[in-house]
Write a protein that holds these residues in place. Sequence first.
Motif, PDB file in Angstrom:
ATOM      1  N   GLY A  64       0.810  -1.209   0.000  1.00  0.00           N
ATOM      2  CA  GLY A  64       0.000   0.000   0.000  1.00  0.00           C
ATOM      3  C   GLY A  64       0.847   1.264   0.000  1.00  0.00           C
ATOM      4  N   PRO A  65       0.267   2.428   0.322  1.00  0.00           N
ATOM      5  CA  PRO A  65      -1.090   2.645   0.820  1.00  0.00           C
ATOM      6  C   PRO A  65      -2.156   2.141  -0.153  1.00  0.00           C
ATOM      7  CG  PRO A  65       0.232   4.646   0.990  1.00  0.00           C
ATOM      8  CD  PRO A  65       0.996   3.685   0.159  1.00  0.00           C
ATOM      9  N   MET A  66      -3.372   1.983   0.380  1.00  0.00           N
ATOM     10  CA  MET A  66      -4.485   1.507  -0.419  1.00  0.00           C
ATOM     11  C   MET A  66      -4.985   2.657  -1.282  1.00  0.00           C
ATOM     12  SD  MET A  66      -6.301  -0.932  -1.373  1.00  0.00           S
ATOM     13  CE  MET A  66      -7.655  -0.917  -2.533  1.00  0.00           C
ATOM     14  N   TYR A  67      -4.571   2.644  -2.538  1.00  0.00           N
ATOM     15  CA  TYR A  67      -4.859   3.715  -3.500  1.00  0.00           C
ATOM     16  C   TYR A  67      -6.140   3.355  -4.237  1.00  0.00           C
ATOM     17  CZ  TYR A  67      -3.589   7.020  -7.282  1.00  0.00           C
ATOM     18  OH  TYR A  67      -3.553   8.052  -8.189  1.00  0.00           O
ATOM     19  N   ARG A  68      -7.169   4.182  -4.097  1.00  0.00           N
ATOM     20  CA  ARG A  68      -8.493   3.856  -4.614  1.00  0.00           C
ATOM     21  C   ARG A  68      -8.598   4.111  -6.123  1.00  0.00           C
ATOM     22  NH1 ARG A  68     -11.896   3.621  -0.010  1.00  0.00           N
ATOM     23  NH2 ARG A  68     -13.392   2.616  -1.416  1.00  0.00           N
ATOM     24  N   TRP A  69      -9.459   3.350  -6.769  1.00  0.00           N
ATOM     25  CA  TRP A  69      -9.637   3.457  -8.215  1.00  0.00           C
ATOM     26  C   TRP A  69     -10.072   4.865  -8.629  1.00  0.00           C
ATOM     27  CZ3 TRP A  69      -8.715   1.336 -12.775  1.00  0.00           C
ATOM     28  CH2 TRP A  69      -9.494   1.699 -13.870  1.00  0.00           C
ATOM     29  N   ARG A  70     -10.989   5.463  -7.881  1.00  0.00           N
ATOM     30  CA  ARG A  70     -11.477   6.794  -8.248  1.00  0.00           C
ATOM     31  C   ARG A  70     -10.357   7.830  -8.189  1.00  0.00           C
ATOM     32  NH1 ARG A  70     -17.161   6.641  -4.796  1.00  0.00           N
ATOM     33  NH2 ARG A  70     -18.296   5.248  -6.213  1.00  0.00           N
ATOM     34  N   SER A  71      -9.490   7.728  -7.182  1.00  0.00           N
ATOM     35  CA  SER A  71      -8.355   8.650  -7.093  1.00  0.00           C
ATOM     36  C   SER A  71      -7.392   8.428  -8.256  1.00  0.00           C
ATOM     37  CB  SER A  71      -7.621   8.454  -5.763  1.00  0.00           C
ATOM     38  OG  SER A  71      -8.463   8.713  -4.671  1.00  0.00           O
ATOM     39  N   TRP A  72      -7.178   7.164  -8.603  1.00  0.00           N
ATOM     40  CA  TRP A  72      -6.293   6.814  -9.712  1.00  0.00           C
ATOM     41  C   TRP A  72      -6.795   7.417 -11.026  1.00  0.00           C
ATOM     42  CZ3 TRP A  72      -2.069   4.976 -11.995  1.00  0.00           C
ATOM     43  CH2 TRP A  72      -2.150   4.325 -13.214  1.00  0.00           C
ATOM     44  N   VAL A  73      -8.086   7.236 -11.313  1.00  0.00           N
ATOM     45  CA  VAL A  73      -8.651   7.759 -12.555  1.00  0.00           C
ATOM     46  C   VAL A  73      -8.551   9.272 -12.589  1.00  0.00           C
ATOM     47  CG1 VAL A  73     -10.800   8.023 -13.875  1.00  0.00           C
ATOM     48  CG2 VAL A  73     -10.178   5.798 -12.929  1.00  0.00           C
TER      49      VAL A  73
END
Length: 373
Positions: free
Chosen positions: A141-150
């Motif tokens: 991690g950190p746990m990187y969220r899909w929405r933040s990535w996009v």
Amino acid sequence: MYTSAPFFAVLFASSLLFTAANRLLGNRLTYASLFSAFALFAVWGYVFKSQITIPILMFGYLYTIATLKDKTWLKTWQSVILSLLPLILVKLHLNNHWGMLGLSFMTFRAVDVLLYRNKKDSRNFFQYFSYLFLPFIILAGPMYRWRSWVQDISKPNFRLTTAVFLQSMEQIFYGIVQKFLFAMLIDNFIISHWSHRPVTLTVWVVMSLAYSFYLYFDFAGYSNMAIGAGRLFGLNLPANFNLPLLAKNPQDFWRRFHISLSEWLRDVVFMPIYMNLMKIDFFRNHKVTAQNIGIFCTLFCMGAWNGLELNYVVSGALFGGISVIHNMILWLAKRSPRMTSWLQKPLIVLTGRVLTLASAAVSLYIFSGMSPV
């Protein structure tokens, strides 16, 4: 990766090389092209150079599940279970052939895609590939969220300014000091000397405190290096720690310790459990019971997702049990002005802080596997 000098050399060289190439091409290189290339060469060429087969098979397996879910051939809950299946089998030691570096967090990211992506993102092969195999966060991690990535890679083009480069270097250096100075000193001068002593109350106290500080500096250092590395490429990776020593209560502790995973488990475990329980008449009339079940399951997963070895199960149960007790105290206080007033007294507040940190230290020591439990 972050213990290797060549990795940092490749990291800095890659960011500078891409920036130079981008300027020569008139800033026409996109984030998607950057991360597709970087994930392919940095992860599969560097991290998985000696075990390339399993990562390829895992990617194909997870991508197939995502595609079947997009076509509505699989329901969301079915696709989530199938995505978690290899990780569960590995953690239960039922199929160690699927074990690979970063399997846990890669699986969590795959689940996040299934739950939170939009239809317009679902068929972008390179976005999905790069997100699963992003090198900075692939191990822990950190746990990187899909929405933040996009959101991060949707920027029109890539630019690395001097200010961003210096901020990234500062955070990476801060992480190096945490991991390779503070954590190493605690490990070498305390843990290594006390871990083999006969179990006494003194050993429990010393080892609980020492391991908790070691874990914090080691993991916070890793996280800061990952966040700094991500900044070099324009990614806003989430903060993972926020001074857990200042925690007022168990709930506040998990808002400060391994924040990204705590928030992800809240969304993926607590909310579905709580919302489904609220559909039942009994739990609609006993909301605190539904909350406690959701809280216990969420915090239990915080420890037990590492495996079903006794130390993980017991520590997860302690995480959950302590948090449920705290939630019950809050529930009782809401119904008793006298109790609310008593809980606000400075001595009681201080006692709560001490008990929170002490219980966390004991739980983390058990989690380490070095305790006799």
